[in-house]
Scaffold this active site. Sequence first.
Site, PDB file in Angstrom:
ATOM      1  NE  ARG A 234      34.255  42.123  44.432  1.00 10.27           N
ATOM      2  CZ  ARG A 234      34.012  42.454  45.702  1.00 10.27           C
ATOM      3  NH1 ARG A 234      33.908  41.516  46.626  1.00 10.27           N
ATOM      4  NH2 ARG A 234      33.846  43.711  46.039  1.00 10.27           N
ATOM      5  CD  GLU A 263      28.899  37.083  44.206  1.00 12.97           C
ATOM      6  OE1 GLU A 263      28.499  38.152  44.696  1.00 12.97           O
ATOM      7  OE2 GLU A 263      29.961  36.552  44.544  1.00 12.97           O
ATOM      8  CG  HIS A 281      29.329  38.571  48.253  1.00 16.64           C
ATOM      9  ND1 HIS A 281      29.690  38.973  46.998  1.00 16.64           N
ATOM     10  CD2 HIS A 281      30.166  39.233  49.090  1.00 16.64           C
ATOM     11  CE1 HIS A 281      30.685  39.847  47.067  1.00 16.64           C
ATOM     12  NE2 HIS A 281      30.996  40.022  48.345  1.00 16.64           N
TER      13      HIS A 281
HETATM   14  P1  NAP Z   1      44.270  44.653  49.716  1.00 11.08           P
HETATM   15  O1  NAP Z   1      44.773  45.000  51.058  1.00 11.08           O
HETATM   16  O2  NAP Z   1      44.443  45.640  48.615  1.00 11.08           O
HETATM   17  O3  NAP Z   1      44.946  43.237  49.308  1.00 11.08           O
HETATM   18  C1  NAP Z   1      44.743  42.729  48.063  1.00 11.08           C
HETATM   19  C2  NAP Z   1      45.704  41.604  47.720  1.00 11.08           C
HETATM   20  O4  NAP Z   1      45.548  41.430  46.294  1.00 11.08           O
HETATM   21  C3  NAP Z   1      47.161  41.918  47.971  1.00 11.08           C
HETATM   22  O5  NAP Z   1      47.777  40.793  48.529  1.00 11.08           O
HETATM   23  C4  NAP Z   1      47.717  42.214  46.606  1.00 11.08           C
HETATM   24  O6  NAP Z   1      48.994  41.685  46.362  1.00 11.08           O
HETATM   25  C5  NAP Z   1      46.822  41.408  45.696  1.00 11.08           C
HETATM   26  N1  NAP Z   1      46.825  42.020  44.349  1.00 11.08           N
HETATM   27  C6  NAP Z   1      46.377  43.239  43.991  1.00 11.08           C
HETATM   28  N2  NAP Z   1      46.557  43.420  42.671  1.00 11.08           N
HETATM   29  C7  NAP Z   1      47.142  42.292  42.200  1.00 11.08           C
HETATM   30  C8  NAP Z   1      47.578  41.879  40.923  1.00 11.08           C
HETATM   31  N3  NAP Z   1      47.437  42.669  39.855  1.00 11.08           N
HETATM   32  N4  NAP Z   1      48.126  40.648  40.808  1.00 11.08           N
HETATM   33  C9  NAP Z   1      48.266  39.855  41.883  1.00 11.08           C
HETATM   34  N5  NAP Z   1      47.865  40.186  43.123  1.00 11.08           N
HETATM   35  C10 NAP Z   1      47.305  41.396  43.282  1.00 11.08           C
HETATM   36  O7  NAP Z   1      42.729  44.329  49.727  1.00 11.08           O
HETATM   37  P2  NAP Z   1      41.823  43.847  50.967  1.00 11.08           P
HETATM   38  O8  NAP Z   1      41.331  45.023  51.715  1.00 11.08           O
HETATM   39  O9  NAP Z   1      42.550  42.787  51.695  1.00 11.08           O
HETATM   40  O10 NAP Z   1      40.582  43.232  50.195  1.00 11.08           O
HETATM   41  C11 NAP Z   1      40.758  42.148  49.320  1.00 11.08           C
HETATM   42  C12 NAP Z   1      39.502  41.868  48.560  1.00 11.08           C
HETATM   43  O11 NAP Z   1      38.577  41.177  49.372  1.00 11.08           O
HETATM   44  C13 NAP Z   1      38.704  43.097  48.104  1.00 11.08           C
HETATM   45  O12 NAP Z   1      39.230  43.707  46.973  1.00 11.08           O
HETATM   46  C14 NAP Z   1      37.319  42.531  47.881  1.00 11.08           C
HETATM   47  O13 NAP Z   1      37.131  42.191  46.538  1.00 11.08           O
HETATM   48  C15 NAP Z   1      37.316  41.290  48.767  1.00 11.08           C
HETATM   49  N6  NAP Z   1      36.271  41.420  49.798  1.00 11.08           N
HETATM   50  C16 NAP Z   1      35.291  40.484  49.855  1.00 11.08           C
HETATM   51  C17 NAP Z   1      34.298  40.582  50.831  1.00 11.08           C
HETATM   52  C18 NAP Z   1      33.212  39.543  50.942  1.00 11.08           C
HETATM   53  O14 NAP Z   1      32.126  39.896  51.354  1.00 11.08           O
HETATM   54  N7  NAP Z   1      33.473  38.302  50.627  1.00 11.08           N
HETATM   55  C19 NAP Z   1      34.293  41.662  51.713  1.00 11.08           C
HETATM   56  C20 NAP Z   1      35.313  42.579  51.638  1.00 11.08           C
HETATM   57  C21 NAP Z   1      36.305  42.462  50.671  1.00 11.08           C
HETATM   58  P3  NAP Z   1      50.350  42.302  46.862  1.00 11.08           P
HETATM   59  O15 NAP Z   1      50.414  41.896  48.290  1.00 11.08           O
HETATM   60  O16 NAP Z   1      51.344  41.647  45.997  1.00 11.08           O
HETATM   61  O17 NAP Z   1      50.237  43.782  46.685  1.00 11.08           O
END
Ligand code: NAP
Length: 315
Positions: A234, A263, A281
Site C-alpha cells: 500500500r 490513488e 495498482h
Molecule cells: P499477510 O500475509 O498478512 O502479510 C503481511 C505482512 O505484513 C507480514 O509480513 C506481517 O509481518 C506484516 N505486518 C502486519 N502487521 C504489521 C505491523 N503492525 N508491523 C509490521 N509488520 C506488520 O498479508 P498478504 O496476504 O501477504 O498481503 C500483504 C498486503 O499486500 C495486503 O495487505 C495488501 O495491502 C497488499 N496487496 C496489494 C495488491 C496490489 O494490487 N498491489 C494486491 C493484493 C494485496 P509479520 O510477518 O511480522 O507478521
Amino acid sequence: MTLPALLAIGAYADWDVPDMQEGFDLLQIASASALAGVDVARRQGIKAVAYKGHNPFGATEMDLLPSLEIIANYGVGYDAIDVEAATKRGVRVTNTPDVLNDDVADLAVAMLLSFTRNMAFNAAWQARGDWAEKGDPPLARKFSGARAGIMGLGRIGREIADRLAAFKMEIHYHSRSKKNTPAGWVWHETPEGLAAACDYMVVALVGGKATENYVSRDVIAAMGADAVIANISRGTTIDEDALLEALEAGHIRGAALDVFRVEPQFDPRFLALKNVYLQPHQGSATVETRKGMGALQRANIRAHLAGKRLLTPVN
Ligand code: NAP
C-alpha cells in the site's frame, strides 16, 4: 420467500453481477459515499455488504446500515474498512487472501525486471526507430544473483521471495519474528538492517495505521546508492515524500511502484523522474484472479447467511 438484501459497493466485472443476483436482492452503488442517498427503507434491510474499493468504510457508513451483519471485502488488504468499528457493532469482516498471491508476486518480479532491464525505455527506443538511427540503447543492469530483501514475509512476501530465489538471489527479509524458511535466508530484526543488506527491496507489508511510514526516511537513508525499492503493498507503508526526495537526489538507484499514497491521483512528482517504473495498482489485476476474489467474497457472504463458518474471517 424474501431474498436477503445484498449491497454491492464498487465497480464489479460483468461476470460478478449475475452471481450476486443469485439468491440475493441486489443493490449496487458506485462507492460508499453514495450510501446516504439510498432510500432509508432499503438501507435498513441490508444484511450484507460486498465491498470493493479503497475509500474508507467506517462507523458513519455502518450506522447507515442498522441490520448489517457482514462486510465481505474484495481484496486481501482491508485497510479501507474500520474493523474495530465493525467488531463493536457485531459486524463480521472477511477478505480474500491467498487467491491473489501468485499475481501480486508475479507483478513484483515483473516490475523489478522491467525497471532494471530498461524494458519500457528500450521498447520505446525500438518503436521510435532509434535502433536503426542511433544504434543500441544504453546498457541495463543485471538482476539475477543480486541480493533481494523482502519487507514483510507474509503470504505474498513469501511468494516473491520464492520467485527471487529462483533468480539465484540471496534472500534477506524483515518480519517482526523469524520465519521458517529455506536454509540460507537471512532474517533482519530491523527494517533499517534489511535496507542496508540488499540491492532490491520489495515491500509486502499490510497497509493501515500500524504500518504507516514503516519504510521511513531512516530506512530509505539506510539503502545503498545502487539499491532499488519496489512496493506492491500500500502507498501508506512508505514515507512517500522521503522516497521522492531520495529518487530526485539520486540517493537510491530507483523505484518500481504499483501503489501510491493517493490513488488514482498520485503525486505528479513521480512523472518527472526517469529512475522509476510505475504501475496503476495492477497487483491482482488478471481475469483469473479477479474471478477467484469475487467467488471467495461471495462464498463468505453465503456461508455467513447460512450460519456456517466464514472461510476467511478478519474479525
Ligand atoms: P499477510 O500475509 O498478512 O502479510 C503481511 C505482512 O505484513 C507480514 O509480513 C506481517 O509481518 C506484516 N505486518 C502486519 N502487521 C504489521 C505491523 N503492525 N508491523 C509490521 N509488520 C506488520 O498479508 P498478504 O496476504 O501477504 O498481503 C500483504 C498486503 O499486500 C495486503 O495487505 C495488501 O495491502 C497488499 N496487496 C496489494 C495488491 C496490489 O494490487 N498491489 C494486491 C493484493 C494485496 P509479520 O510477518 O511480522 O507478521
